[in-house]
Motif scaffolding. Structure first.
Motif, mmCIF file in Angstrom:
data_model
loop_
_atom_site.group_PDB
_atom_site.id
_atom_site.type_symbol
_atom_site.label_atom_id
_atom_site.label_comp_id
_atom_site.label_asym_id
_atom_site.label_seq_id
_atom_site.Cartn_x
_atom_site.Cartn_y
_atom_site.Cartn_z
ATOM 1 N N LEU A 298 0.816 -1.210 0.000
ATOM 2 C CA LEU A 298 0.000 0.000 0.000
ATOM 3 C C LEU A 298 0.853 1.264 0.000
ATOM 4 C CD1 LEU A 298 -2.770 -1.112 2.530
ATOM 5 C CD2 LEU A 298 -2.863 -1.111 0.034
ATOM 6 N N SER A 299 2.006 1.239 0.678
ATOM 7 C CA SER A 299 2.853 2.436 0.726
ATOM 8 C C SER A 299 3.515 2.702 -0.624
ATOM 9 C CB SER A 299 3.912 2.304 1.817
ATOM 10 O OG SER A 299 4.804 1.245 1.546
ATOM 11 N N THR A 300 3.711 1.644 -1.430
ATOM 12 C CA THR A 300 4.253 1.849 -2.774
ATOM 13 C C THR A 300 3.295 2.683 -3.609
ATOM 14 O OG1 THR A 300 5.441 -0.262 -2.687
ATOM 15 C CG2 THR A 300 5.071 0.698 -4.858
ATOM 16 N N ALA A 301 2.015 2.358 -3.549
ATOM 17 C CA ALA A 301 1.015 3.134 -4.287
ATOM 18 C C ALA A 301 0.965 4.565 -3.789
ATOM 19 C CB ALA A 301 -0.358 2.476 -4.143
ATOM 20 N N SER A 302 1.032 4.746 -2.477
ATOM 21 C CA SER A 302 1.017 6.098 -1.912
ATOM 22 C C SER A 302 2.224 6.907 -2.362
ATOM 23 C CB SER A 302 0.966 6.009 -0.384
ATOM 24 O OG SER A 302 1.028 7.286 0.194
ATOM 25 N N SER A 303 3.393 6.276 -2.415
ATOM 26 C CA SER A 303 4.608 6.978 -2.842
ATOM 27 C C SER A 303 4.532 7.378 -4.311
ATOM 28 C CB SER A 303 5.833 6.090 -2.604
ATOM 29 O OG SER A 303 6.011 5.821 -1.233
ATOM 30 N N ILE A 304 3.975 6.510 -5.145
ATOM 31 C CA ILE A 304 3.823 6.846 -6.564
ATOM 32 C C ILE A 304 2.916 8.056 -6.727
ATOM 33 C CG2 ILE A 304 2.869 6.034 -8.760
ATOM 34 C CD1 ILE A 304 3.824 3.232 -8.018
ATOM 35 N N LEU A 305 1.814 8.086 -5.973
ATOM 36 C CA LEU A 305 0.901 9.225 -6.047
ATOM 37 C C LEU A 305 1.567 10.501 -5.547
ATOM 38 C CD1 LEU A 305 -2.546 7.767 -4.901
ATOM 39 C CD2 LEU A 305 -1.924 8.602 -7.165
ATOM 40 N N SER A 306 2.314 10.416 -4.454
ATOM 41 C CA SER A 306 2.979 11.600 -3.899
ATOM 42 C C SER A 306 4.016 12.147 -4.872
ATOM 43 C CB SER A 306 3.644 11.263 -2.566
ATOM 44 O OG SER A 306 2.690 10.873 -1.604
ATOM 45 N N GLU A 307 4.801 11.251 -5.467
ATOM 46 C CA GLU A 307 5.798 11.696 -6.450
ATOM 47 C C GLU A 307 5.130 12.330 -7.656
ATOM 48 O OE1 GLU A 307 7.690 11.750 -10.100
ATOM 49 O OE2 GLU A 307 6.358 10.051 -9.679
ATOM 50 N N SER A 308 4.032 11.725 -8.119
ATOM 51 C CA SER A 308 3.326 12.275 -9.279
ATOM 52 C C SER A 308 2.758 13.652 -8.972
ATOM 53 C CB SER A 308 2.201 11.318 -9.702
ATOM 54 O OG SER A 308 2.715 10.060 -10.069
ATOM 55 N N THR A 309 2.245 13.826 -7.758
ATOM 56 C CA THR A 309 1.705 15.137 -7.367
ATOM 57 C C THR A 309 2.793 16.197 -7.343
ATOM 58 O OG1 THR A 309 0.013 14.046 -6.017
ATOM 59 C CG2 THR A 309 0.436 16.369 -5.575
ATOM 60 N N LEU A 310 3.927 15.871 -6.719
ATOM 61 C CA LEU A 310 5.032 16.827 -6.670
ATOM 62 C C LEU A 310 5.542 17.164 -8.065
ATOM 63 C CD1 LEU A 310 7.148 15.517 -3.653
ATOM 64 C CD2 LEU A 310 5.796 17.614 -3.735
ATOM 65 N N SER A 311 5.680 16.157 -8.913
ATOM 66 C CA SER A 311 6.186 16.398 -10.258
ATOM 67 C C SER A 311 5.186 17.191 -11.083
ATOM 68 C CB SER A 311 6.503 15.063 -10.948
ATOM 69 O OG SER A 311 7.505 14.368 -10.246
ATOM 70 N N PHE A 312 3.909 16.939 -10.888
ATOM 71 C CA PHE A 312 2.875 17.709 -11.587
ATOM 72 C C PHE A 312 2.942 19.185 -11.202
ATOM 73 C CE2 PHE A 312 -1.433 19.538 -11.527
ATOM 74 C CZ PHE A 312 -1.733 19.469 -12.878
ATOM 75 N N LEU A 313 3.241 19.445 -9.931
ATOM 76 C CA LEU A 313 3.345 20.826 -9.459
ATOM 77 C C LEU A 313 4.691 21.455 -9.791
ATOM 78 C CD1 LEU A 313 1.684 20.391 -5.941
ATOM 79 C CD2 LEU A 313 0.656 21.385 -7.992
ATOM 80 N N GLY A 314 5.572 20.699 -10.450
ATOM 81 C CA GLY A 314 6.882 21.231 -10.815
ATOM 82 C C GLY A 314 7.878 21.228 -9.690
ATOM 83 N N MET A 315 7.649 20.414 -8.650
ATOM 84 C CA MET A 315 8.528 20.409 -7.487
ATOM 85 C C MET A 315 9.146 19.046 -7.219
ATOM 86 S SD MET A 315 6.315 22.754 -4.858
ATOM 87 C CE MET A 315 5.957 24.473 -5.258
ATOM 88 N N GLY A 316 8.909 18.105 -8.100
ATOM 89 C CA GLY A 316 9.465 16.774 -7.911
ATOM 90 C C GLY A 316 10.550 16.499 -8.925
#
Length: 317
Positions: A237-255
Motif C-alpha cells: 500500500l505504501s508503494t502506491a502512496s509513494s507513486i501518487l505523492s511523487e506524481s503530485t510533486l512532479s505535476f506541481l513542478g517540485m518533484g
C-alpha cells in the motif's frame, strides 16, 4: 448453537482441512497463502497488471526507435499516428517512449522510498516494542510529531527549498525518494510497535526468555518473522502512496524535473485549456498509467490483507 456460531465452526473446519495435505502432513503457511493468492482472481489480475507495467517501463524502451529526449519541433504536439502511436509533445518527442522512461522513474521512486521507509520503520518499531520504557516514549513522541504535520504540504515546502537552492535534476530524484521515506516511516513504526507489544507476551517469547536467548535472536528470529504479513501489506500500500505523492510533486513542478520524465510531470504538459480539451494525448496516457498502476497495487494490498490477517473473517471464509 446459533446459526452464526455454526457458520463460524464450519469455516474453521474448512480452513483446518485446507491446512492439512492428503498424506496428513501440515501444509506450510507460506504455501497456503500462496495458494490463496493464486486462487484469487483480483490478486492474479493485479499482479498481471503490475508485471505488465514493470515490463513496459523497464524493458519497453529497448524496443523503441525513439530517444527519450529526441527533439523534433516540426512534429510538435502531433496527434497519434502510425509513426507515433500516442502522438508527440510540445517538443516533438514521442510520448509513448517518454511514458516508458517516466514509468521507470515513477516506479523506482515508489519502490525505493517504500523499501527505505520499510527498513527504518521496521527497525524502529521492533526496538520500541521490545524495549519499551523511555526509548519507546522518546521515539514515539518524535513519530507523533512527524505524523501531526500534513505530508503533502511538508513535501511541497521541502521541494520549494530545493528549487530555491537550484538542486540539479539528477540529484532531486534521490532527494524525493528520501523525502517520501522520511514521512512514511512513523506510521509503519507505530504499527510494528503495536504488533510487537502483543507478540512479546506470547508463550513462545516466554519460552525464549526461559532458554536465555539473546536480544538479537528474540527480535529478529522470533518477533520479526511474525510481523512479515503486516510488512507485506504495508509495503504494497505504501508503494502506491509513494507513486501518487511523487506524481503530485512532479505535476506541481517540485518533484522530478525535466528533461527527466515522470508520469506526474508529463501530465503537466497540458498546461492550458486548449491542450486539455483538444490534445488529450498529452495527459491521458500518463494519467491512465498512474490510475491503472495505483489501483492494481491497492487491490493487491487489500486482498493480501484479507489473506494474511488471521483475524480476518474473509480470510477464514
Amino acid at each position: 448453537m446459533t446459526a452464526q456460531q455454526a457458520k463460524r465452526v464450519q469455516r474453521l473446519q474448512r480452513k483446518a482441512d485446507a491446512d492439512t495435505a492428503a498424506d496428513g502432513n501440515v501444509i506450510p503457511m507460506w504455501r497456503r497463502h500462496l495458494k490463496e493468492v493464486l486462487h484469487s482472481p483480483s490478486c492474479v489480475i493485479s499482479i498481471a497488471v503490475i508485471v505488465i507495467m514493470l515490463l513496459f517501463s523497464f524493458v519497453g524502451p529497448f524496443f523503441s526507435p525513439y530517444q527519450q529526449n529526441g527533439l523534433d519541433i516540426i512534429n510538435a504536439k502531433q496527434a497519434p499516428t502510425v509513426a507515433h502511436l500516442l502522438g508527440t509533445d510540445e517538443y516533438g518527442r514521442d510520448i509513448l517512449t517518454r511514458l516508458m522512461y517516466a514509468g521507470r522513474i515513477s516506479l523506482t521512486v515508489g519502490l525505493a522510498s517504500m523499501a527505505l521507509s520499510l527498513i527504518i520503520g521496521t527497525v524502529i518499531g521492533l526496538v520500541c516494542g521490545y524495549y519499551g520504557g523511555w526509548v519507546d516514549a522518546t521515539i514515539m513522541r518524535l513519530a507523533d510529531l512527524l505524523m501531526s504535520i500534513p505530508g503533502l504540504p511538508l513535501l511541497i515546502i521541502i521541494a520549494a527549498m530545493l528549487s530555491s537552492f537550484k538542486v540539479p535534476p539528477e540529484s532531486r530524484l534521490y532527494i524525493v525518494m528520501l523525502m517520501l521515506s522520511l514521512i512514511g516511516w512513523p506510521g509503519l513504526a507505530r504499527m510494528v510497535r503495536s504488533e510487537v507489544l502483543s507478540l512479546r507476551e506470547q508463550l513462545y517469547m516466554k519460552a525464549a526468555d526461559a532458554l536465555g536467548l539473546g536480544t538479537h535472536s528474540k527480535m529478529f528470529h522470533h518477533l520479526l518473522p511474525n510481523v512479515y504479513p503486516l510488512l507485506i501489506v504495508v509495503a504494497t500500500l505504501s508503494t502506491a502512496s509513494s507513486i501518487l505523492s511523487e506524481s503530485t510533486l512532479s505535476f506541481l513542478g517540485m518533484g522530478v524535473m525535466p528533461p527527466n520524465a515522470s508520469w506526474g510531470n508529463m501530465i503537466s504538459a497540458a498546461n492550458n485549456m486548449i491542450d486539455f480539451q483538444k490534445r488529450w494525448w498529452l495527459w491521458i496516457p500518463p494519467g491512465t498509467a498512474i490510475l491503472v498502476t495505483v489501483i492494481a497495487i491497492n487491490v493487491l494490498g487489500n486482498r493480501l490483507q484479507d489473506i494474511l490477517d488471521p483475524k480476518s473473517e474473509r480470510s477464514a471464509a
